[in-house]
Design a protein around this motif. Structure first.
Motif, PDB file in Angstrom:
ATOM      1  N   LEU A 688       0.908  -1.132  -0.134  1.00 55.82           N
ATOM      2  CA  LEU A 688       0.115   0.104  -0.007  1.00 55.82           C
ATOM      3  C   LEU A 688       0.837   1.083  -0.009  1.00 55.82           C
ATOM      4  CD1 LEU A 688      -2.566  -1.003   2.711  1.00 55.82           C
ATOM      5  CD2 LEU A 688      -2.890  -1.242   0.348  1.00 55.82           C
ATOM      6  N   ASN A 689       0.359   2.076  -0.767  1.00 61.43           N
ATOM      7  CA  ASN A 689       1.078   3.497  -0.928  1.00 61.43           C
ATOM      8  C   ASN A 689       1.022   3.965   0.523  1.00 61.43           C
ATOM      9  OD1 ASN A 689       1.974   5.969  -1.594  1.00 61.43           O
ATOM     10  ND2 ASN A 689       0.983   6.552  -3.308  1.00 61.43           N
ATOM     11  N   GLN A 690       2.101   4.531   1.194  1.00 63.38           N
ATOM     12  CA  GLN A 690       2.107   5.142   2.676  1.00 63.38           C
ATOM     13  C   GLN A 690       1.938   6.520   2.694  1.00 63.38           C
ATOM     14  OE1 GLN A 690       2.570   3.136   5.330  1.00 63.38           O
ATOM     15  NE2 GLN A 690       1.993   1.943   3.457  1.00 63.38           N
ATOM     16  N   GLY A 691       1.964   6.932   1.185  1.00 56.87           N
ATOM     17  CA  GLY A 691       1.649   8.545   1.084  1.00 56.87           C
ATOM     18  C   GLY A 691       0.494   8.997   1.041  1.00 56.87           C
ATOM     19  N   ILE A 692      -0.439   7.902   1.294  1.00 51.66           N
ATOM     20  CA  ILE A 692      -1.833   8.197   1.063  1.00 51.66           C
ATOM     21  C   ILE A 692      -2.455   7.741   2.341  1.00 51.66           C
ATOM     22  CG2 ILE A 692      -4.129   7.647  -0.299  1.00 51.66           C
ATOM     23  CD1 ILE A 692      -2.301   9.160  -1.830  1.00 51.66           C
ATOM     24  N   ALA A 693      -3.295   8.457   3.033  1.00 52.79           N
ATOM     25  CA  ALA A 693      -4.054   8.039   4.364  1.00 52.79           C
ATOM     26  C   ALA A 693      -5.337   7.767   4.218  1.00 52.79           C
ATOM     27  CB  ALA A 693      -3.735   9.140   5.139  1.00 52.79           C
ATOM     28  N   MET A 694      -6.072   7.082   4.704  1.00 54.40           N
ATOM     29  CA  MET A 694      -7.351   6.858   4.440  1.00 54.40           C
ATOM     30  C   MET A 694      -8.255   6.801   5.796  1.00 54.40           C
ATOM     31  SD  MET A 694      -9.194   3.402   3.003  1.00 54.40           S
ATOM     32  CE  MET A 694     -11.005   3.262   2.761  1.00 54.40           C
ATOM     33  N   THR A 695      -9.449   7.635   5.557  1.00 50.61           N
ATOM     34  CA  THR A 695     -10.407   7.474   6.675  1.00 50.61           C
ATOM     35  C   THR A 695     -11.817   7.287   6.099  1.00 50.61           C
ATOM     36  OG1 THR A 695     -11.485   8.680   8.491  1.00 50.61           O
ATOM     37  CG2 THR A 695     -11.054   9.931   6.451  1.00 50.61           C
ATOM     38  N   GLY A 696     -12.718   6.418   6.970  1.00 51.87           N
ATOM     39  CA  GLY A 696     -14.055   6.402   6.367  1.00 51.87           C
ATOM     40  C   GLY A 696     -14.585   4.989   6.824  1.00 51.87           C
ATOM     41  N   ALA A 697     -15.760   4.727   7.338  1.00 49.65           N
ATOM     42  CA  ALA A 697     -16.530   3.566   7.749  1.00 49.65           C
ATOM     43  C   ALA A 697     -17.015   2.541   6.841  1.00 49.65           C
ATOM     44  CB  ALA A 697     -17.565   4.004   8.819  1.00 49.65           C
ATOM     45  N   ILE A 698     -16.959   1.481   7.044  1.00 49.99           N
ATOM     46  CA  ILE A 698     -17.560   0.567   5.903  1.00 49.99           C
ATOM     47  C   ILE A 698     -18.734  -0.188   6.454  1.00 49.99           C
ATOM     48  CG2 ILE A 698     -15.232  -0.095   5.270  1.00 49.99           C
ATOM     49  CD1 ILE A 698     -15.224  -2.625   7.055  1.00 49.99           C
ATOM     50  N   ASP A 699     -19.567  -0.658   5.317  1.00 49.64           N
ATOM     51  CA  ASP A 699     -20.745  -1.619   5.643  1.00 49.64           C
ATOM     52  C   ASP A 699     -20.359  -2.974   5.197  1.00 49.64           C
ATOM     53  OD1 ASP A 699     -21.161  -1.564   3.138  1.00 49.64           O
ATOM     54  OD2 ASP A 699     -23.045  -0.321   3.149  1.00 49.64           O
ATOM     55  N   GLN A 700     -21.100  -3.904   5.304  1.00 48.75           N
ATOM     56  CA  GLN A 700     -20.935  -5.433   5.077  1.00 48.75           C
ATOM     57  C   GLN A 700     -20.941  -5.519   3.310  1.00 48.75           C
ATOM     58  OE1 GLN A 700     -21.555  -8.375   8.265  1.00 48.75           O
ATOM     59  NE2 GLN A 700     -23.616  -7.453   7.913  1.00 48.75           N
ATOM     60  N   ARG A 701     -21.495  -4.480   2.743  1.00 50.35           N
ATOM     61  CA  ARG A 701     -21.594  -4.601   1.102  1.00 50.35           C
ATOM     62  C   ARG A 701     -20.204  -3.979   0.539  1.00 50.35           C
ATOM     63  NH1 ARG A 701     -24.914  -8.363   0.505  1.00 50.35           N
ATOM     64  NH2 ARG A 701     -25.213  -7.446  -1.741  1.00 50.35           N
ATOM     65  N   GLY A 702     -19.526  -3.361   1.328  1.00 50.15           N
ATOM     66  CA  GLY A 702     -18.232  -2.865   0.721  1.00 50.15           C
ATOM     67  C   GLY A 702     -18.389  -1.334   0.534  1.00 50.15           C
ATOM     68  N   HIS A 703     -19.465  -0.556   1.024  1.00 44.48           N
ATOM     69  CA  HIS A 703     -19.678   0.901   0.616  1.00 44.48           C
ATOM     70  C   HIS A 703     -18.657   1.525   1.752  1.00 44.48           C
ATOM     71  CE1 HIS A 703     -23.324  -0.601  -0.774  1.00 44.48           C
ATOM     72  NE2 HIS A 703     -23.011   0.086  -1.742  1.00 44.48           N
ATOM     73  N   ILE A 704     -18.107   2.696   1.423  1.00 50.39           N
ATOM     74  CA  ILE A 704     -17.416   3.765   2.186  1.00 50.39           C
ATOM     75  C   ILE A 704     -18.418   4.610   2.674  1.00 50.39           C
ATOM     76  CG2 ILE A 704     -15.395   5.106   2.598  1.00 50.39           C
ATOM     77  CD1 ILE A 704     -14.549   2.275   2.137  1.00 50.39           C
ATOM     78  N   MET A 705     -18.488   4.824   4.014  1.00 51.16           N
ATOM     79  CA  MET A 705     -19.669   5.749   4.601  1.00 51.16           C
ATOM     80  C   MET A 705     -18.833   6.870   5.566  1.00 51.16           C
ATOM     81  SD  MET A 705     -22.402   2.903   5.920  1.00 51.16           S
ATOM     82  CE  MET A 705     -21.141   2.200   6.967  1.00 51.16           C
ATOM     83  N   ALA A 706     -19.545   7.869   5.714  1.00 53.37           N
ATOM     84  CA  ALA A 706     -19.091   9.211   6.145  1.00 53.37           C
ATOM     85  C   ALA A 706     -18.587   9.168   7.442  1.00 53.37           C
ATOM     86  CB  ALA A 706     -20.518  10.405   6.185  1.00 53.37           C
ATOM     87  N   VAL A 707     -17.686   9.988   7.956  1.00 52.14           N
ATOM     88  CA  VAL A 707     -17.221  10.129   9.026  1.00 52.14           C
ATOM     89  C   VAL A 707     -17.331  11.379   9.553  1.00 52.14           C
ATOM     90  CG1 VAL A 707     -15.889   7.737   8.949  1.00 52.14           C
ATOM     91  CG2 VAL A 707     -14.870  10.374   8.239  1.00 52.14           C
ATOM     92  N   GLY A 708     -16.572  11.553  10.965  1.00 56.65           N
ATOM     93  CA  GLY A 708     -16.826  12.936  11.331  1.00 56.65           C
ATOM     94  C   GLY A 708     -15.356  13.637  11.461  1.00 56.65           C
ATOM     95  N   ALA A 709     -15.208  14.921  11.362  1.00 48.32           N
ATOM     96  CA  ALA A 709     -13.855  15.462  11.713  1.00 48.32           C
ATOM     97  C   ALA A 709     -13.209  15.493  10.255  1.00 48.32           C
ATOM     98  CB  ALA A 709     -13.376  15.444  12.950  1.00 48.32           C
ATOM     99  N   VAL A 710     -13.804  15.276   9.091  1.00 50.27           N
ATOM    100  CA  VAL A 710     -12.928  14.978   8.193  1.00 50.27           C
ATOM    101  C   VAL A 710     -11.811  16.037   7.458  1.00 50.27           C
ATOM    102  CG1 VAL A 710     -14.507  15.852   6.325  1.00 50.27           C
ATOM    103  CG2 VAL A 710     -12.926  14.191   5.705  1.00 50.27           C
TER     104      VAL A 710
END
Length: 826
Positions: A688-710
């Motif tokens: 994985l590219n260490q220069g790219i960070a990630m935030t996001g919640a998941i569901d059991q179908r693989g969707h990336i869902m909204a989070v706080g303090a983005v």
């Protein structure tokens, strides 16, 4: 010790159709030129709450309706000053209210422990108190003098003379007979008692019996004289007793005649004064009180002599609630709703012997009574934390009757002597609280939903449009007017609106927490005034630069934990890699909070995997550092793994996922998207590219869902990259649902405009994998298989390999392979 690093190199840029967000999407800008004023001097100050039309309408209904149980719960408005805000709103609405009244307590002469309640229209209670006080002063100071007037004195002398003549006529025959027998009558005082007795005469002088005996013993009186006197004394004893009885009866009649004269005279004097009060105050209970007062004076206060205490205390009136005739509808804000402050109390006096005494004059009103006929504003947490306050509030609202008494346990061993007559009140309670308290009361207290039927829900955001920005201008204009601040130009209002959008952190919204914006405006004024912050001289105008500097200073004051973290990252104490590629490692994003200020920072998420049957282990959960939401997100991760791989055999591997160098509790599910990508990287050996960070919640179908303090999370990773070294290929993956929330700092925008930093918005795990690896994630074909060269295709194969390796020795695992469907031919 400072960590030494090689010169930063540019990491491979994400491929596979990964397009970063445009510069315009990273921050909403409020163009000062779009505002229709030059400064707040041209803006009409807000006169009421802005942007809360639905809540205000609900509040207006609740204030106006007279239906039972229509008290109001104001939900929301978190932060300081909300009591003041609701009071201002009530004053702006100016609700109508029933006629307010004065409440008075007076002594009950037949039941002293139960003071009577008298009710008057506004302002008349004070006048009634004044009239009764004047009457009491007369009774104490002037009544006896009035009873000694010449007319009454003449009648009294006539009674005395008549009694004297009767007594003389009764006693004279006996005195003459006694004198002839050598005896005489003498009045003897024995304390307060006067008694008539017979003394012998010696040389025409009355001699006490003891002295007469002594004279006989010394021979100064002959035996014949002594015997004659003794015989005569015995002969007159019966007549003397009869005369004494008649004299006693005569004295009683004389006393009764004097008392009757005084009582009749006192009644005549008092009736004239009381008649005027009765006529002026025809309210219920007044006549009975005045009759009892006069009766007490006549029966108990007319005897001669001075009294040690002021007996007129029982005659005075205690006005516990008073108004002026033109008073507006009462609006009471109670910030400390103890039982004493809410319900009222009964003060006590210490007697001369140290005894505790109570009277109706010690009754004191609380906030519920002071708000009678109007509105009482309370905060739910304050009422609930005070012993007995919530119970007393509910009882009063349910019955409409207020009982003023001492709370239990006020004075150990002392039982309250008074129980004042309850007061029928009509008060509307406005309870301000938070959503969690509202739901708790609604669930656990059966009375709550019946007593607070009107919900006024104040949101913490307003629409981000021209009207919303205009609201900001009117609120700032009001603050400037009320606090004598200088004008704010259009750039300052635009800067405040942009910061309001950042606080709201929601697409198309501005924060409605104007208390926080007011603090920024005040500090911006301080900055604008420069060396003379207290100078109110004209010519100073607050600008957008002042507002932005105020925001910067506010963040800096609370940034010590953030600065320390950045130092730890820069010197290698906390290991964060922002370049290169690593298998089974990704930069997740977390936040810490200092008051209202939130800071983001990166945290390394690592995963390891191998053949086995344990499944995926959450190291944080095993170490009891995982909160409930984080644990839930991890279980969802397991479900997503099954959904993505869909093998024909059990998933047979041992895997562990950890947030490295986290030594405290962790909660939230915003790292679950990074965790699934990290786990798939460990499974496939694709770095994985260490220069790219990630935030996001998941569901059991693989969707990336909204989070706080983005915003804060993006800026936290940007700061780490800046401290370690910008490579030009760094960025952050966020949920697409958060793209409209972005309000990034200006230095982050500048880096993005140069192409040194990027923000990617994704909807699915597949998109995130492709950005982090630069390889296609893979989509299922019609037969259910992934392309062999895709990330998920390789993941399925590796899962199969682990299953084969995890099989017990000597067993022959088999699996049913999918066969492609038969080709259709024409």
């Amino acid at each position: 010790m400072k960590r030494t690093t090689k010169a930063p190199t540019r990491s491979a840029k994400p491929a596979v159709n990964a397009q970063p967000l445009s510069l315009q999407a990273l921050r909403w800008r409020c163009d000062p030129k779009s505002l229709r004023f030059a400064s707040t001097d041209e803006v009409e100050p807000a006169s009421s709450v802005v942007g809360q039309d639905d809540a205000v309408e609900a509040l207006r209904y609740g204030l106006a309706t007279e239906a039972p149980g229509q008290n109001i719960f104001v939900r929301g408005l978190t932060g300081t000053g909300r009591l003041t805000l609701v009071r201002r709103l009530l004053e702006d609405i100016r609700p109508t209210c029933p006629r307010i009244k004065d409440c008075c307590y007076v002594h009950d002469f037949s039941q002293p422990e139960r003071p009577n309640l008298l009710m008057f229209s506004a302002g008349r209670g004070v006048e009634f108190r004044r009239r009764i006080a004047k009457l009491a002063d007369f009774i104490r100071d002037d009544l006896r003098a009035a009873l000694s007037s010449e007319g009454i004195a003449v009648r009294r002398r006539a009674i005395d003379e008549a009694a004297r003549r009767q007594l003389k006529a009764m006693v004279e025959p006996l005195e003459e007979a006694l004198h002839e027998a050598g005896l005489t009558l003498v009045n003897v005082e024995a304390g307060p008692v006067s008694q008539t007795v017979v003394f012998p005469l010696v040389d025409d002088k009355a001699v006490p019996p003891e002295e007469f005996e002594q004279l006989h013993a010394t021979g100064e009186i002959t035996d014949e004289h002594y015997k004659t006197a003794r015989d005569n004394f015995a002969g007159f004893e019966q007549q003397l007793n009869e005369v004494n009885e008649k004299a006693t009866e005569l004295r009683h009649k004389h006393g009764d005649a004097i008392s009757a004269l005084l009582e009749k005279s006192a009644r005549g004097i008092l009736d004239g004064m009381v008649r005027e009060i009765r006529t002026a105050f025809p309210e219920p209970g007044v006549e009975a009180f005045l009759d009892e007062l006069v009766e007490d004076v006549v029966a108990n206060r007319l005897p001669e002599g001075e009294e040690a205490v002021d007996f007129t205390r029982n005659y005075h009136v205690n006005v516990v609630l008073e108004h002026k005739g033109d008073d507006a509808c009462p609006i009471v804000v109670e910030t400390a709703p103890t039982m004493r402050n809410l319900v009222g109390t009964i003060e006590h006096d210490l007697g001369a012997g140290g005894d505790i005494a109570q009277s109706h004059m010690g009754i004191r009103a609380g906030a519920l009574l002071r708000a009678d006929g109007g509105y009482l504003i309370l905060e739910d947490r304050e009422v609930l934390r005070e012993p007995g306050a919530w119970k007393a509030l509910k009882r009063t609202l349910r019955t409409g009757s207020l009982e003023i008494t001492l709370p239990d346990g006020t004075m150990p061993g002392f039982a309250p002597a008074l129980k004042p007559e309850p007061i029928e009140i009509n008060v509307k309670v406005v309870l301000i609280g938070d959503p969690e308290i509202y739901y708790m009361l609604d669930e656990r207290d059966p009375d709550f939903s019946q007593l607070f039927k009107v919900l006024a829900d104040f949101g913490d955001v307003i629409p981000r449009d021209q009207t919303g920005v205009d609201h900001y201008a009117t609120v700032v204009a009001r603050i400037a007017k009320e606090e004598d601040l200088p004008a704010f130009d259009r750039s300052a209002i635009a800067a405040l609106a942009e910061h309001g959008a950042r606080i709201a952190a929601r697409s198309g919204k501005l924060t409605a927490r104007f208390g926080r914006l007011a603090d920024i405006a005040r500090e911006a004024t301080f900055i604008a005034r420069g060396e003379n912050p207290c100078d109110n001289a004209t010519g100073v105008t607050v600008t957008g630069d002042n507002v932005r500097e105020s925001v910067r200073r506010g963040r800096k004051r609370a940034s010590l934990p953030s600065r320390e973290f950045r130092e730890y990252v820069a010197d290698g104490t906390i290991r964060v890699e922002t370049s290169g590629t690593v298998v089974g490692q990704v930069n997740g994003l977390a936040v810490l909070q200092a008051g209202p200020i939130i800071y983001g920072f990166p945290t390394r998420v690592t995963a390891t995997i191998g053949p086995g049957t344990t499944g995926v282990i959450n190291i944080e959960r095993e170490a009891a550092l995982s909160g409930a939401i984080h644990t839930k997100g991890f279980y969802i991760l397991g479900g997503l793994m099954r959904h993505l791989l869909r093998t024909d055999h059990p998933l047979a591997f041992d895997a562990s996922v950890a947030l490295e160098q986290s030594y405290g509790g962790i909660d939230g599910d915003s790292a679950s998207g990074a965790e699934i990508c990290c786990l798939l990287s460990a499974l496939t050996d694709i770095p994985l590219n260490q220069g790219i960070a990630m935030t996001g919640a998941i569901d059991q179908r693989g969707h990336i869902m909204a989070v706080g303090a983005v915003n804060e999370k993006i800026e936290g990773f940007f700061d780490a990259c800046h401290d370690i070294g910008i490579t030009g290929a760094q960025g952050v993956v966020i949920p697409k649902a958060n793209a409209g929330d972005l309000m990034l700092r200006h230095d982050v925008l500048e880096s993005c405009s140069r192409g040194d930093f990027r923000v990617y918005a994704v909807e699915t795990v597949h998109e995130a994998l492709e950005i982090l690896t630069g390889k296609p994630a893979g989509r299922r074909a019609k037969n259910g298989d992934y392309p062999k060269r895709s990330i998920l295709g390789l993941a399925v194969q590796r899962a199969h390999d682990y299953w084969l390796k995890a099989a017990p020795p000597g067993s022959s695992p088999t699996t049913k392979r999918r066969t492609p469907p038969a080709r259709k031919t024409k």
